[in-house]
Design a protein around this motif. Sequence first.
Motif, PDB file in Angstrom:
ATOM      1  N   LEU A  20       0.840  -1.201   0.000  1.00 36.98           N
ATOM      2  CA  LEU A  20       0.000   0.000   0.000  1.00 36.98           C
ATOM      3  C   LEU A  20       0.874   1.250   0.000  1.00 36.98           C
ATOM      4  CD1 LEU A  20      -2.673   1.472   0.117  1.00 36.98           C
ATOM      5  CD2 LEU A  20      -2.814   0.919   2.547  1.00 36.98           C
ATOM      6  N   THR A  21       1.900   1.271   0.818  1.00 33.42           N
ATOM      7  CA  THR A  21       2.833   2.392   0.872  1.00 33.42           C
ATOM      8  C   THR A  21       3.515   2.585  -0.478  1.00 33.42           C
ATOM      9  OG1 THR A  21       3.180   2.051   3.238  1.00 33.42           O
ATOM     10  CG2 THR A  21       4.875   3.291   2.051  1.00 33.42           C
ATOM     11  N   ARG A  22       3.912   1.492  -1.101  1.00 35.13           N
ATOM     12  CA  ARG A  22       4.578   1.543  -2.398  1.00 35.13           C
ATOM     13  C   ARG A  22       3.663   2.104  -3.485  1.00 35.13           C
ATOM     14  NH1 ARG A  22       7.101  -1.335  -6.079  1.00 35.13           N
ATOM     15  NH2 ARG A  22       5.629  -3.023  -6.238  1.00 35.13           N
ATOM     16  N   GLN A  23       2.415   1.689  -3.459  1.00 31.83           N
ATOM     17  CA  GLN A  23       1.467   2.167  -4.466  1.00 31.83           C
ATOM     18  C   GLN A  23       1.157   3.655  -4.286  1.00 31.83           C
ATOM     19  OE1 GLN A  23       0.521   0.466  -7.224  1.00 31.83           O
ATOM     20  NE2 GLN A  23       1.967  -1.061  -6.464  1.00 31.83           N
ATOM     21  N   LEU A  24       1.112   4.107  -3.042  1.00 29.69           N
ATOM     22  CA  LEU A  24       0.914   5.545  -2.798  1.00 29.69           C
ATOM     23  C   LEU A  24       2.062   6.342  -3.412  1.00 29.69           C
ATOM     24  CD1 LEU A  24      -0.288   5.522   0.913  1.00 29.69           C
ATOM     25  CD2 LEU A  24      -1.666   5.982  -1.113  1.00 29.69           C
ATOM     26  N   LEU A  54      -9.313   7.482 -10.062  1.00 28.25           N
ATOM     27  CA  LEU A  54      -8.815   7.897  -8.739  1.00 28.25           C
ATOM     28  C   LEU A  54      -9.989   8.201  -7.815  1.00 28.25           C
ATOM     29  CD1 LEU A  54      -6.384   8.332  -6.946  1.00 28.25           C
ATOM     30  CD2 LEU A  54      -6.273  10.696  -7.777  1.00 28.25           C
ATOM     31  N   GLY A  55     -11.052   8.793  -8.343  1.00 28.34           N
ATOM     32  CA  GLY A  55     -12.256   9.006  -7.543  1.00 28.34           C
ATOM     33  C   GLY A  55     -12.830   7.695  -7.029  1.00 28.34           C
ATOM     34  N   HIS A  56     -12.839   6.687  -7.884  1.00 27.22           N
ATOM     35  CA  HIS A  56     -13.291   5.355  -7.465  1.00 27.22           C
ATOM     36  C   HIS A  56     -12.402   4.821  -6.342  1.00 27.22           C
ATOM     37  CE1 HIS A  56     -14.449   1.178  -7.513  1.00 27.22           C
ATOM     38  NE2 HIS A  56     -13.243   0.813  -7.936  1.00 27.22           N
ATOM     39  N   LEU A  57     -11.091   5.060  -6.440  1.00 28.36           N
ATOM     40  CA  LEU A  57     -10.188   4.631  -5.371  1.00 28.36           C
ATOM     41  C   LEU A  57     -10.442   5.407  -4.079  1.00 28.36           C
ATOM     42  CD1 LEU A  57      -6.825   4.028  -7.263  1.00 28.36           C
ATOM     43  CD2 LEU A  57      -8.378   2.329  -6.276  1.00 28.36           C
ATOM     44  N   ILE A  58     -10.841   6.654  -4.182  1.00 27.94           N
ATOM     45  CA  ILE A  58     -11.227   7.438  -2.995  1.00 27.94           C
ATOM     46  C   ILE A  58     -12.464   6.811  -2.359  1.00 27.94           C
ATOM     47  CG2 ILE A  58     -12.195   9.665  -2.267  1.00 27.94           C
ATOM     48  CD1 ILE A  58     -10.247  10.940  -4.387  1.00 27.94           C
ATOM     49  N   ASP A  59     -13.459   6.513  -3.180  1.00 26.96           N
ATOM     50  CA  ASP A  59     -14.677   5.867  -2.665  1.00 26.96           C
ATOM     51  C   ASP A  59     -14.345   4.522  -2.030  1.00 26.96           C
ATOM     52  OD1 ASP A  59     -16.054   8.031  -3.793  1.00 26.96           O
ATOM     53  OD2 ASP A  59     -16.646   6.896  -5.583  1.00 26.96           O
ATOM     54  N   SER A  60     -13.483   3.754  -2.678  1.00 27.93           N
ATOM     55  CA  SER A  60     -13.072   2.455  -2.152  1.00 27.93           C
ATOM     56  C   SER A  60     -12.370   2.605  -0.807  1.00 27.93           C
ATOM     57  CB  SER A  60     -12.159   1.759  -3.164  1.00 27.93           C
ATOM     58  OG  SER A  60     -11.680   0.541  -2.655  1.00 27.93           O
ATOM     59  N   LEU A 150      -6.510  -1.811  -5.245  1.00 29.25           N
ATOM     60  CA  LEU A 150      -5.832  -0.526  -5.381  1.00 29.25           C
ATOM     61  C   LEU A 150      -4.696  -0.644  -6.401  1.00 29.25           C
ATOM     62  CD1 LEU A 150      -5.004   1.902  -2.577  1.00 29.25           C
ATOM     63  CD2 LEU A 150      -3.151   1.120  -4.009  1.00 29.25           C
ATOM     64  N   GLU A 151      -3.895  -1.689  -6.294  1.00 33.69           N
ATOM     65  CA  GLU A 151      -2.787  -1.889  -7.226  1.00 33.69           C
ATOM     66  C   GLU A 151      -3.299  -1.989  -8.660  1.00 33.69           C
ATOM     67  OE1 GLU A 151       0.961  -4.836  -7.326  1.00 33.69           O
ATOM     68  OE2 GLU A 151      -0.963  -5.782  -7.780  1.00 33.69           O
ATOM     69  N   GLN A 156      -3.887   0.789 -13.875  1.00 36.24           N
ATOM     70  CA  GLN A 156      -4.812   1.278 -14.904  1.00 36.24           C
ATOM     71  C   GLN A 156      -4.608   2.774 -15.144  1.00 36.24           C
ATOM     72  OE1 GLN A 156      -8.894   0.880 -13.672  1.00 36.24           O
ATOM     73  NE2 GLN A 156      -9.561   0.384 -15.749  1.00 36.24           N
ATOM     74  N   ILE A 157      -4.447   3.541 -14.093  1.00 35.42           N
ATOM     75  CA  ILE A 157      -4.221   4.992 -14.232  1.00 35.42           C
ATOM     76  C   ILE A 157      -2.911   5.245 -14.970  1.00 35.42           C
ATOM     77  CG2 ILE A 157      -3.640   7.088 -12.957  1.00 35.42           C
ATOM     78  CD1 ILE A 157      -5.690   6.108 -10.791  1.00 35.42           C
ATOM     79  N   ILE A 158      -1.866   4.573 -14.572  1.00 38.17           N
ATOM     80  CA  ILE A 158      -0.545   4.813 -15.167  1.00 38.17           C
ATOM     81  C   ILE A 158      -0.507   4.394 -16.631  1.00 38.17           C
ATOM     82  CG2 ILE A 158       1.889   4.094 -15.086  1.00 38.17           C
ATOM     83  CD1 ILE A 158       1.540   4.029 -11.994  1.00 38.17           C
ATOM     84  N   ASN A 159      -1.135   3.266 -16.951  1.00 41.74           N
ATOM     85  CA  ASN A 159      -1.073   2.727 -18.309  1.00 41.74           C
ATOM     86  C   ASN A 159      -2.278   3.068 -19.169  1.00 41.74           C
ATOM     87  OD1 ASN A 159       1.362   1.464 -17.678  1.00 41.74           O
ATOM     88  ND2 ASN A 159       0.303  -0.295 -16.813  1.00 41.74           N
TER      89      ASN A 159
END
Length: 160
Positions: A20-24, A54-60, A150-151, A156-159
């Motif tokens: 989780l820290t790495r993905q942040l 990213l909004g979906h990740l906020i909701d998650s 999350l990963e 998905q965001i990066i690619n």
Amino acid sequence: MPDFLFDFPNPDLASCQAELTRQLALLGRHWLTFAEAELVELPGPGRWSRKEILGHLIDSATHNYQRFVTAQLAPPPLRLEPYDQEAWVRLGAYQHRPATELLALWTSLNHQILHLLARLPEAQLDHECLSLNANPVTLHWLIADYVLHLEHHVRQIINH
């Protein structure tokens, strides 16, 4: 070192926290390199933009933080409740939020999750929950599944 290494389905709690820290950090490095046009671009019908992902990740993060707390407080099994992810993203109107604010909110929510996990008694990891499909899982599984989810979306965001 590759950006995505998570050993699902059976990582220990420390591995979940480390990933989780790495993905942040990973998304933090990439997010601000995208132009606004790239962040709001819809890749196709029915698909989300980077801001919406990213909004979906906020909701998650908000839903899972509540699950991680409730699993420690409620008698087992905790029955997980679904939420309408499409409606949450639509109502959150993430397309219209400043990119830096979205990243800061997501990062902050996940730092709170890390704070919670750092204080999680080991005995609570076996707390029984019922998944959205009513399958029995543990709090430990929920945490690992959250990090895997999350990963997936960071990739998905990066690619995109």
